[in-house]
Design a protein around this motif. Sequence first.
Motif, PDB file in Angstrom:
ATOM      1  N   ILE A 283       1.000  -0.987  -0.138  1.00  0.00           N
ATOM      2  CA  ILE A 283      -0.069  -0.010  -0.112  1.00  0.00           C
ATOM      3  C   ILE A 283       0.874   1.340  -0.018  1.00  0.00           C
ATOM      4  N   GLY A 284       1.784   1.332   0.850  1.00  0.00           N
ATOM      5  CA  GLY A 284       2.678   2.558   0.943  1.00  0.00           C
ATOM      6  C   GLY A 284       3.627   2.902  -0.328  1.00  0.00           C
ATOM      7  N   TYR A 285       3.982   1.761  -0.944  1.00  0.00           N
ATOM      8  CA  TYR A 285       4.751   1.901  -2.424  1.00  0.00           C
ATOM      9  C   TYR A 285       3.984   2.279  -3.466  1.00  0.00           C
ATOM     10  N   LEU A 286       2.562   1.615  -3.395  1.00  0.00           N
ATOM     11  CA  LEU A 286       1.720   2.133  -4.516  1.00  0.00           C
ATOM     12  C   LEU A 286       1.160   3.409  -4.237  1.00  0.00           C
TER      13      LEU A 286
ATOM     14  N   ALA B  83       1.152   7.593   6.734  1.00  0.00           N
ATOM     15  CA  ALA B  83       1.541   6.328   7.800  1.00  0.00           C
ATOM     16  C   ALA B  83       0.010   5.403   7.759  1.00  0.00           C
ATOM     17  N   ALA B  84      -1.070   6.293   7.602  1.00  0.00           N
ATOM     18  CA  ALA B  84      -2.235   5.544   7.428  1.00  0.00           C
ATOM     19  C   ALA B  84      -2.365   4.770   6.390  1.00  0.00           C
ATOM     20  N   VAL B  85      -1.751   4.712   5.446  1.00  0.00           N
ATOM     21  CA  VAL B  85      -1.742   3.789   4.220  1.00  0.00           C
ATOM     22  C   VAL B  85      -0.565   3.063   3.986  1.00  0.00           C
ATOM     23  N   SER B  86       0.574   3.412   4.889  1.00  0.00           N
ATOM     24  CA  SER B  86       1.692   2.770   4.283  1.00  0.00           C
ATOM     25  C   SER B  86       2.471   1.772   5.501  1.00  0.00           C
TER      26      SER B  86
ATOM     27  N   ALA C 270      -6.830  13.746  -2.128  1.00  0.00           N
ATOM     28  CA  ALA C 270      -6.586  13.045  -0.815  1.00  0.00           C
ATOM     29  C   ALA C 270      -7.593  12.066  -0.321  1.00  0.00           C
ATOM     30  N   LEU C 271      -8.539  12.048  -0.972  1.00  0.00           N
ATOM     31  CA  LEU C 271      -9.680  11.054  -0.486  1.00  0.00           C
ATOM     32  C   LEU C 271      -9.390   9.670  -0.540  1.00  0.00           C
ATOM     33  N   PRO C 272      -8.574   8.938  -1.536  1.00  0.00           N
ATOM     34  CA  PRO C 272      -8.191   7.716  -1.165  1.00  0.00           C
ATOM     35  C   PRO C 272      -7.494   7.462   0.078  1.00  0.00           C
ATOM     36  N   ILE C 273      -6.939   8.159   0.515  1.00  0.00           N
ATOM     37  CA  ILE C 273      -6.326   7.906   1.916  1.00  0.00           C
ATOM     38  C   ILE C 273      -7.489   7.720   2.962  1.00  0.00           C
TER      39      ILE C 273
ATOM     40  N   GLY D 218      -7.393  -2.608   0.582  1.00  0.00           N
ATOM     41  CA  GLY D 218      -6.998  -1.216   0.547  1.00  0.00           C
ATOM     42  C   GLY D 218      -5.669  -1.170  -0.382  1.00  0.00           C
ATOM     43  N   ALA D 219      -4.982  -2.101  -0.622  1.00  0.00           N
ATOM     44  CA  ALA D 219      -3.780  -2.285  -1.773  1.00  0.00           C
ATOM     45  C   ALA D 219      -4.384  -2.079  -3.094  1.00  0.00           C
ATOM     46  N   PHE D 220      -5.603  -2.835  -3.170  1.00  0.00           N
ATOM     47  CA  PHE D 220      -6.262  -2.891  -4.597  1.00  0.00           C
ATOM     48  C   PHE D 220      -6.832  -1.415  -4.824  1.00  0.00           C
ATOM     49  N   VAL D 221      -7.231  -0.708  -4.049  1.00  0.00           N
ATOM     50  CA  VAL D 221      -7.839   0.454  -4.211  1.00  0.00           C
ATOM     51  C   VAL D 221      -6.744   1.440  -4.493  1.00  0.00           C
TER      52      VAL D 221
END
Length: 466
Positions: free
Chosen positions: A84-87, A124-127, A237-240, A270-273
């Motif tokens: 998720i973080g790298y994507l 951080a909330a997606v990484s 920023a909504l995807p976060i 989450g990773a797919f989104v």
Amino acid sequence: MEPTDIGLIVSGGMLFLVVFGMRVAFAAGLAGLVGLIWIFWEKKDYDPADFAWALSVAVKTAGQVPHSKISSQALSLIPTFILIGYLAYYAGLTKALFEAAKRWLAWVPGGLAVSTVFATAGFAAVSGASVATSAVFARIAIPEMLKIGYDKRFAAGVVAAGGTLASLIPPSAILVIYAIIVEQDVGKLLLAGFIPGAFSALIYALLIIGMAVTIKGFGPPVTGFTWRERFASLPPALPIVFVVMTIILFVYNPFGGDAWGTPTEGGAIGAFVVFLMALYQGMRWSQLRDALLETAKLSVMIFTIIWGVLIYVRFLGFADLPGVFADWITSLTMSPMLILVCILLAYAVLGMFMDAIGMLLLTLPVVYPAVMALNGGEAVSAADSTFGMSGPMCAIWFGILVVKMAEFCLITPPIGLNCFVVAGVRDDLSVQDVFKGVTPFFIADGITIALLVAFPMIVLWLPSLA
């Protein structure tokens, strides 16, 4: 020789290897294997004829660990969180977050530094990877702060300290590892990290504002953004927000009823989104390949540390060191709270010489049973406990405290990993510059840890609802 004595000698040898440069995974795995051979051979009174038998049993015992432990479903969270973080980086979410934070918060004293802290908290909330967070924002935020006159050392310190928030705010790989080691609920631990993570970011922001107010020319505010520009910065920023809500719903359903699934499923969705978002932003095949390769490298590193240390943990069980240490801790005449504070201070010292994941994996098998014994045991009720909380809640509370100490260790010399990452990304900074820049954040972390110890409900409120 008693098994406990063997355990102490082998553990001392392992620490010697780590201090002199051997990787934690290999030092722990080697120490565990040697310790198992020693203990089994000792049972045969060191008869040379039985050494081959002891070697065979030790190798079989150690050989069961990698597959039996690493195949745990809970550990599948780690690569999904890292991915998720790298994507998110290739999807441009980091720049979108920083731009939104800048437009909404840069008007306060020290505004760009404050914006950086909250942008790193959002990422951080997606990484879930502190190192990745620091590396990304070293490229984005430091140039912006230097343009308006920030000291380059403090600008680097803000990024390095802000990157540590990924250790607490879910999805957090370290929280997952803690849950696996102590056999606690992964979902509740992830929930418990939200408020302390946001609380840590708030303390950082207040520290920066206080410095900007008291030190002339420290961090000039940035003004001139219209309300239209501010609101225009939110949609990218909504995807976060979507990923965070997905993870929450798959861990705990705030609308009532059961959670929608497992944390692993939430991480995968989450990773797919974020992957779809990255494609929409024009991610190329080479960038996807780099994201997958970096995810694989970091995952393999973490998994190697885990199985290496778990061989050592298997040896500790035969040596009975956790039980002996727990008995010694509970026999002390000091206040249990004072003992807990001393344990946390020991983590601060140990973290100066070891990486966070290795430190937790090596110490938790011994320290965790001792802390639980201090509270009255893993099955104790809140009414009968020392710290005023049940066994499972104490495990969650201690986990957040330990992970916060691991955050602290990411910026402490001589091997604060985040500081090395920021210095590596920026050619105009040395590691010494970054270490000087993070010094004020030691005070903020000390205040945060003290408040989490004094007011456990900051940690326990969300998991108590699940």
